[in-house]
Write an enzyme that holds these catalytic residues in place. Structure first.
Site, PDB file in Angstrom:
ATOM      1  N   SER A  28      -1.591  -7.517   2.595  1.00  0.00           N
ATOM      2  CA  SER A  28      -2.420  -8.513   1.912  1.00  0.00           C
ATOM      3  C   SER A  28      -2.836  -7.977   0.556  1.00  0.00           C
ATOM      4  O   SER A  28      -2.857  -6.767   0.322  1.00  0.00           O
ATOM      5  CB  SER A  28      -3.674  -8.814   2.732  1.00  0.00           C
ATOM      6  N   ASP A  29      -3.167  -8.876  -0.347  1.00  0.00           N
ATOM      7  CA  ASP A  29      -3.949  -8.490  -1.515  1.00  0.00           C
ATOM      8  C   ASP A  29      -5.363  -8.242  -0.995  1.00  0.00           C
ATOM      9  O   ASP A  29      -5.642  -8.457   0.201  1.00  0.00           O
ATOM     10  CB  ASP A  29      -3.914  -9.613  -2.554  1.00  0.00           C
ATOM     11  N   CYS A  30      -6.254  -7.785  -1.848  1.00  0.00           N
ATOM     12  CA  CYS A  30      -7.589  -7.446  -1.355  1.00  0.00           C
ATOM     13  C   CYS A  30      -8.292  -8.673  -0.785  1.00  0.00           C
ATOM     14  O   CYS A  30      -8.401  -9.707  -1.447  1.00  0.00           O
ATOM     15  CB  CYS A  30      -8.434  -6.834  -2.475  1.00  0.00           C
TER      16      CYS A  30
END
Length: 547
Positions: free
Chosen positions: A260-262
């Site tokens: 995931s991205d953050c």
């Protein structure tokens, strides 16, 4: 893996960060209590190469002691404006700057240099390269982090960068699938949407990713973006099984690590909640979850996932499949006997000698020098100590949440003024009419004004100043230190240069060129950039700052 408890398994699926240049008490508790096994570093964790090498060694030691499994330490080291390594390391130029050189071998060299520096410090996981196509000039967060505006340009330069990182023994994550280029919203601050069909995405945005997968890309980052034509539920790609599992894994047959991205970015945190977003990401098929900043959210995320498993909401095989994938890449990159060699995880003195060494610095500077573009006009040669040229520009700032925090960064006006023994003036990033008037008065004493623009479309006072200077008869050399699109709004500048980034490296290249010691050989016309700039130039400038 069978010996791991549920909490230990969940800990292997979470990546967290911390707020200091040393391990904090909160971080120690997360690792010891929640068995968090992976870290991400930001510029606030970094002071110099010796400190960073020691920090990474301590992180590796503590994670192994508390979990029995090697850590994965990750970083966003894209180059250019997204660089986390310290000033005594070799930070390479960013994507659009590298593409402007016209030489794909520079992208490979940048990847190889970056990998060597990271491994010497004990970092084995780089969240790069960006494979987004910057086909929206108003994009607030990708822009110069992209190699260009066409799939061909992104493939031509992004894939060699990827290969350089891979050949250097670093796990590299291509991002942001299925494409973040055609957005006008920063997913750190809002929830973007792209209304394209799968056929349209396949013709453009997906192409660099497909080529990267064929080249052997081992990791991909999923974007926090709504794609209504692909996912009927109002959830971003991060939480979409239709995108992560059906499209990425099944249709495109991708079998690597999916991250995931953050999940603390507002696209998730504000609209879904970080913990719920993490749970949704696991259900969608993501393996590794980034909760990069807040200890309480890391604990909440771990507990929410644990509860979902115990309540039967999240099947245990989903957890096991993700853990197996993470452990595979930990065996390959996280330990001291990984396939790519025995590069130090200890930040030893011998290893640190390679960081920021003369060979790497010369190579990075050479790439930077080749990237400077003469966009329009005739370049003036500035004679040091002549007293007829004034340098004007704002201080560096952080243009978006993806960029590195500004520390003791060099000032355009001060650096160039000192390098050429010329008068210099620092102005506000968005000068008022009053400040513009004062600057015009000072500039009237000089034959030439060299004006550094830093994302002027977002700070229109800079554009007004440039145009006012030209209107009163100053010979203006305008230099785009960020987005080159700033140059499209100028009226009457005698010369326009683009360097794409506000860094010590780019300022040194500018000084060399302005002294007449090198020619600007970069080409801004890669892809459709030159035509797009001409199109923007014809648009009215009023109201642009709201975009």
């Amino acid at each position: 893996m069978r010996k791991l408890s549920l909490r230990e398994k969940i800990g292997q699926l979470i990546v967290t960060g911390f707020a200091e240049p040393n391990m904090t008490g909160d971080l120690r508790r997360l690792i010891s209590d929640y068995k968090i096994g992976n870290l991400i570093l930001f510029s606030h964790n970094v002071e110099n190469k010796k400190q960073l090498g020691s920090l990474c060694a301590e992180l590796h030691r503590f994670v192994r002691e508390q979990t029995g499994i090697p850590a994965l330490i990750s970083i966003d080291q894209e180059g250019g404006r997204v660089t986390r390594l310290p000033a005594d390391a070799a930070n390479v130029p960013g994507a659009m700057a590298i593409a402007s050189t016209g030489r794909p071998e520079n992208a490979y060299a940048a990847g190889r240099i970056t990998a060597r520096e990271l491994r010497a410090l004990g970092i084995r996981f780089n969240l790069a390269p960006v494979l987004d196509i910057n086909n929206n000039p108003r994009n607030p967060v990708i822009n110069v982090r992209s190699y260009g505006e066409t799939a061909e340009t992104v493939e031509q330069y992004g894939l060699p960068m990827l290969q350089g990182l891979m050949d250097g023994g670093v796990l590299a994550s291509v991002k942001h699938f299925p494409g973040h280029g055609d957005t006008a919203v920063d997913s750190h601050l809002g929830l973007p949407a792209i209304h394209k069909s799968l056929e349209e995405l396949s013709e453009l945005e997906l192409r660099p990713f497909v080529q990267a997968f064929r080249q052997g890309a081992e990791c991909v980052t999923i974007a926090h973006i709504l794609f209504p034509a692909l996912e009927p539920e109002k959830v971003p790609a991060t939480m979409s099984r239709a995108i992560v599992t059906d499209l990425l894994k099944r249709k495109l047959e991708y079998n690597g690590l999916v991250i995931s991205d953050c999940l603390e970015m507002d696209a998730i945190r504000r609209f879904y909640g970080t913990a719920e977003g993490a749970l949704g990401a696991l259900k969608a098929g993501i393996h590794l979850l980034f909760v990069s900043h807040t200890p309480a959210l890391v604990a909440e995320t771990s507990e929410r996932i644990e509860k979902a498993v115990r309540d039967g909401e999240l099947p245990m095989p989903v957890i096991d499949e993700a853990v197996e994938k993470v452990l595979y890449y930990k065996r390959k990159y996280g330990g001291e006997n990984e396939e790519h060699g025995t590069g130090p995880a200890k930040g030893s003195e011998d290893a640190l000698e390679a960081v920021g060494g003369a060979v790497h610095r010369r190579a990075a500077q050479a790439i930077s020098l080749e990237s400077v573009c003469l966009v329009r006009g005739e370049l003036p040669r500035i004679v040091p100590e002549s007293g007829d040229t004034l340098f004007v520009g704002c201080l560096p700032n952080r243009p978006d949440q993806a960029s590195s925090r500004v520390k003791a960064a060099p000032s355009f006006a001060d650096s160039l003024g000192e390098a050429l023994a010329a008068p210099h003036l620092t102005i506000a990033i968005d000068p008022s009419d009053e400040e513009i008037g004062r600057t015009l008065e000072i500039a009237s004493r000089y034959s030439n004004v060299v004006l550094g623009l830093f994302n002027g479309l977002d700070h229109p006072g800079q554009i007004r100043l440039a145009n006012r200077l030209a209107a009163v008869g100053c010979r203006v050399t305008a230099i785009a230190l960020g987005k080159p699109y700033d140059l499209a709004s100028l009226e009457g500048a005698a010369c326009e240069l683009a360097v794409f980034e506000y860094t010590a490296l780019s300022l040194a290249s500018l000084a060399t060129i302005l002294r007449g010691e090198a020619e600007p050989t970069g080409r801004i016309g890669i892809g459709s950039l030159a035509d797009r700039m001409d199109g923007i130039r014809r648009e009215p400038t009023e109201g642009r700052e709201a975009n």
